[in-house]
Enzyme design. Structure first.
Site, short mmCIF file in Angstrom:
data_model
loop_
_atom_site.label_atom_id
_atom_site.label_comp_id
_atom_site.label_asym_id
_atom_site.label_seq_id
_atom_site.Cartn_x
_atom_site.Cartn_y
_atom_site.Cartn_z
N GLU A 1 0.84 -1.20 0.00
CA GLU A 1 0.00 0.00 0.00
C GLU A 1 0.88 1.26 0.00
OE1 GLU A 1 -3.58 1.75 2.91
OE2 GLU A 1 -2.26 0.13 3.60
N LYS B 1 -9.19 2.26 -2.82
CA LYS B 1 -9.50 1.65 -1.52
C LYS B 1 -10.90 2.05 -1.06
CE LYS B 1 -7.37 1.14 3.10
NZ LYS B 1 -6.21 1.54 3.92
N CYS C 1 -5.39 -3.19 2.15
CA CYS C 1 -5.32 -3.24 3.61
C CYS C 1 -6.68 -3.40 4.27
CB CYS C 1 -4.58 -2.02 4.15
SG CYS C 1 -3.82 -2.31 5.79
#
Length: 570
Positions: A46, A112, A148
């Site tokens: 990330e 994300k 994540c």
């Protein structure tokens, strides 16, 4: 390799926040190494282009432009290989994103979806949420992309991607370490894999960034949750593994319980790109690499402290560190960590005896310096103490010596260490532990003076366990703890025994329990009330303490944020 197998390279890199050129170079070198290993797809962490967390750098337009330029250059060089690279995307807003690079182009961008805003995370300050799940078709293989937090919560976007046919879920991660977190991640992701009957590839950042340490511990698990590949903890590594994407598809065919979900669910997933895969890798499959986990937990924490200190020193351009070595257990542990992180030649200890220093502690300090092979200076602080006493005599006339005189000794020592720092450019390491930091058992501009607090998030009982693990001398471990600022002083004159103190602090600081809860656990009410009062009153000191390495779930400053002006008690 079968036509349902994908050779995957997980790049567990140690980026430096803001070093866009250096981070880009690491990614470029990683792609070249992956191609040499016959990998068809590379997965990076990330925000690897910027390092994590970039914090308010993300508010600078030129920073975001430069990050995008790095992605464009990498895309132009991508060839037949597919690389999935984390970066901040500046579009109509700013997104925590993953770029899909292949065949000389930026083929797609995933954004994300779940932005954490708890603990050390502050992502809603910087990013807009993405619209939903996204898959990439690599030939006949469907791969889902997540970042994540997207897989820490059960459900979409990862489950949507699996329902849409993805048999491999990629996860780009920058997941900060605390003790035991790696095993927690493995268990959680293994359950996600079993639930969705998909393989998961978790690629994590490694390295130190200010107070945070990232432990790496990248891995791949199959659709049954079995770990089929694991990278080392606390070290850079490229992990290459052949992933059988057909196995999950076969399991879904046999397990009909998922079919009703597929029928009634309209997953919010877009096909980001359809790519021609690189030619299948030839030759033998890579050797199965499942790195052993560091055990016991003290070994894991010690490795985190070593990495966190090394990266803080190296990334901030220091060549050398200095610390006060008292002969007590805290400074002995910090000295050992510094030597293991940097080498003995880059560590200097300073022994600063006062009239109250025992010969035993001073001898232990000198012996430890010799054993560790570090340079050791010695300055008696008695002349400075006499000068202060003389200067203050008229003003203090009629008042008995008290904690004021004790704190002067700590501040004299702090001045000496800072003088060495100024003269030689050395970083001063402070040696206070979390138990002391919690209750304010420290001196502003004295033992709190310095640049980096290595064990500030380590409770005293953990300090003892770490010292046992490192093999420090028994004379240091077994000696009753004392600041030696007055005759026959012991820490327990001012504090409950550390075993009791740390139990109270665990409840109050880590778990946010109140007085009634703690007393209900059988802890002495008078001690509980005293410790809570000390913790609350010491907030102003902690705000002025140097940064240090987070290894618990509730580190001061990063995790636990309390007002200084605070009328609530308990």
């Amino acid at each position: 390799m079968s036509d349902r197998t994908l050779r995957l390279a997980l790049h567990q890199l140690n980026p430096t926040v803001g070093d866009l050129e250096g981070n880009e170079r690491k990614v470029r070198d990683g792609i070249a190494a992956a191609c040499a290993a016959g990998a068809q797809l590379s997965l990076f962490a990330e925000l690897v282009i910027t390092g994590y967390p970039p914090e308010d750098l993300l508010l600078k337009e030129h920073f975001l432009r430069d990050a995008r330029a790095a992605i464009d250059r990498l895309a132009a060089e991508s060839g037949e290989h597919v690389a999935v690279v984390g970066f901040p995307e500046r579009a109509e807003d700013v997104f925590n994103a993953a770029a899909v690079l292949s065949r000389g182009r930026l083929q797609a961008i995933y954004r994300k979806v779940l932005l954490p805003n708890y603990g050390v995370f502050d992502e809603q300050r910087y990013f807009q949420i993405g619209p939903g799940g996204g898959v990439v078709d690599v030939g006949d293989l469907r791969v889902g992309i997540t970042i994540c937090e997207d897989i820490w919560e059960p459900g979409p976007p990862a489950t949507d991607e699996a329902v849409a046919g993805a048999s491999l879920i990629l996860n780009l991660s920058a997941s900060p370490y605390h003790a035991g977190k790696g095993v927690e991640r493995e268990r959680m992701i293994a359950q996600r894999a079993r639930d969705s009957l998909a393989a998961y590839a978790f690629c994590a950042q490694v390295g130190g960034q200010d107070e945070l340490v990232f432990d790496g511990h990248s891995f791949v698990c199959d659709h049954t949750g079995e770990i089929v590949a694991r990278a080392a903890q606390f070290a850079e590594e490229m992990l290459v593994v052949d992933v059988d994407l057909g196995a999950g598809a076969k399991a879904r065919l046999r397990d009909t319980s998922h079919r009703p979900t597929v029928r009634r669910t309209a997953p919010q997933v877009v096909t980001l790109a359809r790519l021609e895969p690189a030619p299948p890798a030839t030759g033998a499959a890579p050797e199965r690499r499942v790195a052993p986990l560091l055990q016991p937990i003290e070994a894991e924490v010690y490795a985190a402290l070593v990495l966190g200190l090394r990266d803080y020193v190296e990334k901030n351009g220091f060549r050398h560190v200095v610390l006060g070595l008292s002969g007590g257990i805290d400074s002995a542990l910090v000295a050992a960590i510094a030597v293991d992180a940097l080498g003995a030649g880059r560590v200097t200890a300073v022994v600063m005896p006062s009239p109250y220093s025992s010969s035993g502690t001073q001898d232990d300090a000198r012996d430890l310096a010799r054993e560790l092979g570090i340079e050791c200076h010695e300055f008696s602080i008695a002349p400075a103490m006499e000068s202060y006493t003389e200067m203050l005599a008229a003003t203090f006339q009629g008042r008995e010596p008290d904690i004021t005189e004790e704190n002067l000794q700590a501040r004299i020592r702090g001045n000496l260490l800072m003088a060495l720092s100024n003269k030689f450019g050395w970083l001063v390491l402070t040696t206070g532990n979390k138990s002391e930091m919690s209750v304010g058992y420290s001196t502003l501009y004295g033992d709190l003076a310095g640049g980096f607090a290595v064990i500030k998030d380590c409770p005293k009982t953990l300090v003892y366990r770490l010292s046992e693990h490192r093999g420090l001398p028994r004379s240091i471990i077994d000696r009753p703890p004392s600041a030696e600022l007055r005759p026959d002083q012991r820490d327990e004159d001012s504090l409950p025994p550390y075993e009791l103190l740390d139990r109270i602090l665990e409840g109050y600081v880590e778990q946010d329990l109140g007085t009634e809860d703690l007393v209900g656990q059988g802890l002495p009410e008078a001690d509980v009330e005293r410790v809570i009062r000390l913790v609350d009153l010491a907030e102003y000191k902690r705000r002025q303490a140097p940064p240090g390495i987070k290894i618990t779930t509730r580190a001061f400053g990063r995790d636990r944020r309390m007002p200084i002006t605070n009328g609530y008690r308990g």
